[in-house]
Design a protein around this motif. Structure first.
Motif, mmCIF file in Angstrom:
data_model
loop_
_atom_site.group_PDB
_atom_site.id
_atom_site.type_symbol
_atom_site.label_atom_id
_atom_site.label_comp_id
_atom_site.label_asym_id
_atom_site.label_seq_id
_atom_site.Cartn_x
_atom_site.Cartn_y
_atom_site.Cartn_z
ATOM 1 N N GLN A 1 0.822 -1.213 0.000
ATOM 2 C CA GLN A 1 0.000 0.000 0.000
ATOM 3 C C GLN A 1 0.854 1.261 0.000
ATOM 4 O O GLN A 1 0.496 2.267 -0.606
ATOM 5 C CB GLN A 1 -0.932 -0.002 1.215
ATOM 6 C CG GLN A 1 -2.026 -1.051 1.154
ATOM 7 C CD GLN A 1 -3.029 -0.913 2.276
ATOM 8 O OE1 GLN A 1 -3.342 0.184 2.720
ATOM 9 N NE2 GLN A 1 -3.548 -2.042 2.750
ATOM 10 N N LEU A 2 1.996 1.187 0.684
ATOM 11 C CA LEU A 2 2.889 2.346 0.774
ATOM 12 C C LEU A 2 3.818 2.440 -0.435
ATOM 13 O O LEU A 2 4.493 3.449 -0.627
ATOM 14 C CB LEU A 2 3.720 2.235 2.058
ATOM 15 C CG LEU A 2 4.271 3.509 2.696
ATOM 16 C CD1 LEU A 2 3.154 4.489 3.020
ATOM 17 C CD2 LEU A 2 5.063 3.180 3.947
ATOM 18 N N GLU A 3 3.838 1.395 -1.237
ATOM 19 C CA GLU A 3 4.691 1.302 -2.423
ATOM 20 C C GLU A 3 6.166 1.461 -2.056
ATOM 21 O O GLU A 3 6.884 2.312 -2.578
ATOM 22 C CB GLU A 3 4.273 2.345 -3.470
ATOM 23 C CG GLU A 3 2.865 2.131 -3.998
ATOM 24 C CD GLU A 3 2.473 3.128 -5.073
ATOM 25 O OE1 GLU A 3 3.297 4.007 -5.403
ATOM 26 O OE2 GLU A 3 1.341 3.033 -5.576
ATOM 27 N N THR A 4 6.599 0.620 -1.125
ATOM 28 C CA THR A 4 8.003 0.581 -0.718
ATOM 29 C C THR A 4 8.526 -0.839 -0.912
ATOM 30 O O THR A 4 7.741 -1.782 -0.995
ATOM 31 C CB THR A 4 8.168 1.007 0.756
ATOM 32 O OG1 THR A 4 7.335 0.184 1.595
ATOM 33 C CG2 THR A 4 7.777 2.465 0.951
ATOM 34 N N PRO A 5 9.856 -1.018 -0.988
ATOM 35 C CA PRO A 5 10.437 -2.343 -1.239
ATOM 36 C C PRO A 5 9.983 -3.379 -0.214
ATOM 37 O O PRO A 5 9.980 -3.113 0.989
ATOM 38 C CB PRO A 5 11.945 -2.089 -1.151
ATOM 39 C CG PRO A 5 12.094 -0.655 -1.511
ATOM 40 C CD PRO A 5 10.888 0.036 -0.938
ATOM 41 N N LEU B 1 15.351 -3.779 4.709
ATOM 42 C CA LEU B 1 15.278 -3.282 6.085
ATOM 43 C C LEU B 1 14.960 -1.790 6.008
ATOM 44 O O LEU B 1 15.662 -1.023 5.352
ATOM 45 C CB LEU B 1 16.609 -3.486 6.803
ATOM 46 C CG LEU B 1 16.661 -2.989 8.260
ATOM 47 C CD1 LEU B 1 15.751 -3.827 9.152
ATOM 48 C CD2 LEU B 1 18.088 -3.011 8.780
ATOM 49 N N THR B 2 13.891 -1.377 6.676
ATOM 50 C CA THR B 2 13.371 -0.026 6.469
ATOM 51 C C THR B 2 13.186 0.734 7.777
ATOM 52 O O THR B 2 12.571 0.236 8.715
ATOM 53 C CB THR B 2 12.027 -0.079 5.714
ATOM 54 O OG1 THR B 2 12.200 -0.816 4.494
ATOM 55 C CG2 THR B 2 11.547 1.313 5.368
ATOM 56 N N LEU C 1 21.132 8.926 -3.014
ATOM 57 C CA LEU C 1 20.258 8.131 -2.138
ATOM 58 C C LEU C 1 18.841 7.968 -2.705
ATOM 59 O O LEU C 1 17.963 7.451 -2.019
ATOM 60 C CB LEU C 1 20.174 8.794 -0.757
ATOM 61 C CG LEU C 1 21.485 8.904 0.029
ATOM 62 C CD1 LEU C 1 21.280 9.716 1.302
ATOM 63 C CD2 LEU C 1 22.032 7.522 0.364
ATOM 64 N N GLU C 2 18.644 8.403 -3.938
ATOM 65 C CA GLU C 2 17.288 8.391 -4.499
ATOM 66 C C GLU C 2 16.646 7.013 -4.461
ATOM 67 O O GLU C 2 15.425 6.906 -4.243
ATOM 68 C CB GLU C 2 17.304 8.888 -5.958
ATOM 69 C CG GLU C 2 17.662 10.363 -6.116
ATOM 70 C CD GLU C 2 19.149 10.568 -6.378
ATOM 71 O OE1 GLU C 2 19.497 11.624 -6.935
ATOM 72 O OE2 GLU C 2 19.958 9.672 -6.028
ATOM 73 N N HIS C 3 17.422 5.968 -4.673
ATOM 74 C CA HIS C 3 16.845 4.621 -4.721
ATOM 75 C C HIS C 3 16.619 4.026 -3.332
ATOM 76 O O HIS C 3 16.005 2.961 -3.201
ATOM 77 C CB HIS C 3 17.759 3.686 -5.532
ATOM 78 C CG HIS C 3 19.095 3.433 -4.905
ATOM 79 N ND1 HIS C 3 20.025 4.433 -4.728
ATOM 80 C CD2 HIS C 3 19.647 2.295 -4.395
ATOM 81 C CE1 HIS C 3 21.101 3.919 -4.151
ATOM 82 N NE2 HIS C 3 20.895 2.632 -3.926
ATOM 83 N N ARG C 4 17.089 4.722 -2.276
ATOM 84 C CA ARG C 4 16.945 4.194 -0.913
ATOM 85 C C ARG C 4 16.072 5.072 -0.020
ATOM 86 O O ARG C 4 15.735 4.676 1.086
ATOM 87 C CB ARG C 4 18.324 4.030 -0.263
ATOM 88 C CG ARG C 4 19.182 2.940 -0.915
ATOM 89 C CD ARG C 4 20.594 2.950 -0.356
ATOM 90 N NE ARG C 4 20.609 2.881 1.094
ATOM 91 C CZ ARG C 4 21.575 3.432 1.847
ATOM 92 N NH1 ARG C 4 22.585 4.081 1.293
ATOM 93 N NH2 ARG C 4 21.519 3.318 3.157
ATOM 94 N N VAL C 5 15.722 6.261 -0.485
ATOM 95 C CA VAL C 5 14.862 7.168 0.291
ATOM 96 C C VAL C 5 13.519 7.299 -0.421
ATOM 97 O O VAL C 5 13.463 7.624 -1.612
ATOM 98 C CB VAL C 5 15.497 8.556 0.454
ATOM 99 C CG1 VAL C 5 14.549 9.485 1.229
ATOM 100 C CG2 VAL C 5 16.832 8.457 1.179
ATOM 101 N N HIS C 6 12.447 7.047 0.312
ATOM 102 C CA HIS C 6 11.110 7.073 -0.265
ATOM 103 C C HIS C 6 10.284 8.134 0.464
ATOM 104 O O HIS C 6 10.034 8.005 1.667
ATOM 105 C CB HIS C 6 10.456 5.701 -0.143
ATOM 106 C CG HIS C 6 11.363 4.582 -0.583
ATOM 107 N ND1 HIS C 6 11.498 4.204 -1.901
ATOM 108 C CD2 HIS C 6 12.227 3.795 0.129
ATOM 109 C CE1 HIS C 6 12.381 3.216 -1.987
ATOM 110 N NE2 HIS C 6 12.835 2.957 -0.770
ATOM 111 N N ILE C 7 9.898 9.174 -0.236
ATOM 112 C CA ILE C 7 9.116 10.257 0.352
ATOM 113 C C ILE C 7 7.646 10.048 0.000
ATOM 114 O O ILE C 7 7.291 9.905 -1.169
ATOM 115 C CB ILE C 7 9.600 11.626 -0.158
ATOM 116 C CG1 ILE C 7 11.049 11.861 0.299
ATOM 117 C CG2 ILE C 7 8.701 12.743 0.361
ATOM 118 C CD1 ILE C 7 11.666 13.140 -0.230
ATOM 119 N N ARG C 8 6.817 9.999 1.024
ATOM 120 C CA ARG C 8 5.391 9.754 0.829
ATOM 121 C C ARG C 8 4.581 10.850 1.536
ATOM 122 O O ARG C 8 4.963 11.319 2.620
ATOM 123 C CB ARG C 8 4.994 8.382 1.399
ATOM 124 C CG ARG C 8 5.724 7.203 0.737
ATOM 125 C CD ARG C 8 5.246 6.990 -0.688
ATOM 126 N NE ARG C 8 5.866 5.829 -1.306
ATOM 127 C CZ ARG C 8 6.970 5.880 -2.071
ATOM 128 N NH1 ARG C 8 7.571 7.062 -2.281
ATOM 129 N NH2 ARG C 8 7.456 4.796 -2.630
#
Length: 211
Positions: free
Chosen positions: A24-28, A32-33, A90-97
């Motif tokens: 739902q959050l569209e994260t990997p 480990l998050t 860090l674009e591929h490891r940081v997810h802004i929602r």
């Protein structure tokens, strides 16, 4: 007698699985998050977490930042966030929602919640995270150490110290530190508003009986 504030923890019952929450959050799904929730400004510590991410020796983790800049404010801070992310690849490891109506989905999707404010007197987000069975990596100031009950609800890092935050992240990864979700939920249950109301009523009765 000190009676803490209470929260309605009912919304944190019957949560979806971590896999569903991440979908739902569209994260990997398997990364480990670490997550941080709050408006984007200096008080909430997004830049502190991003700096710790840059400093951490272990690069095998992701970060989710849930929030938005305050209307009419905070845009400069948000630009600094984006610049730090870009300059350090860090674009591929940081997810802004953006903020969501169901924050419990966010907490459930995280492996760790980061409380990075300088000092939170009563950290509602800390309790909400515990109620979802998610441990907290929190600033060792204000009320956070007490809520985490001598680190039975997570770990502490030196307030405003990105180097120490990075060291704690490295330790979590290298030592594979984990907590039993039900034990975390038991800590949060102490702050349920129904239980707090009962404590207040009992204290009031005791006071009246002693008068």
């Amino acid at each position: 007698v000190l009676i803490p504030s209470g929260l309605d923890l009912q919304q944190f019952k019957n949560l979806p699985s971590k896999t569903v929450a991440r979908d739902q959050l569209e994260t990997p799904e398997n990364a480990l998050t670490f997550g941080l929730l709050g408006r984007f400004d200096l008080q909430k510590g997004q830049l502190l977490l991003l700096e710790a991410m840059r400093l951490a020796e272990n690069k095998h983790f992701h970060v989710v930042l849930l929030g938005e800049p305050t209307m009419g404010e905070g845009l400069d801070y948000f630009e600094k966030m984006k610049r730090l992310i870009q300059e350090n690849n860090l674009e591929h490891r940081v997810h802004i929602r953006p903020f969501m109506k169901s924050p419990e989905i966010f907490y459930k999707a995280m492996d760790w919640f980061v409380m990075a404010t300088k000092a939170e007197t009563f950290g509602m987000v800390t309790i909400e995270s515990l109620a979802c069975g998610t441990p907290v990596l929190g600033s060792d100031a204000g009320g956070t150490p007490e809520i985490l009950e001598n680190q039975t609800g997570g770990l502490l890092f030196e307030s405003l110290n990105a180097t120490d935050l990075a060291a704690k992240i490295d330790r979590i990864i290298s030592e594979k530190i984990a907590f039993e979700p039900n034990s975390l939920k038991e800590i949060a249950a102490k702050y349920d508003h129904k239980r707090i109301c009962e404590q207040a009523e009992n204290h009031l009765k005791l006071t009246q009986n002693n008068d």
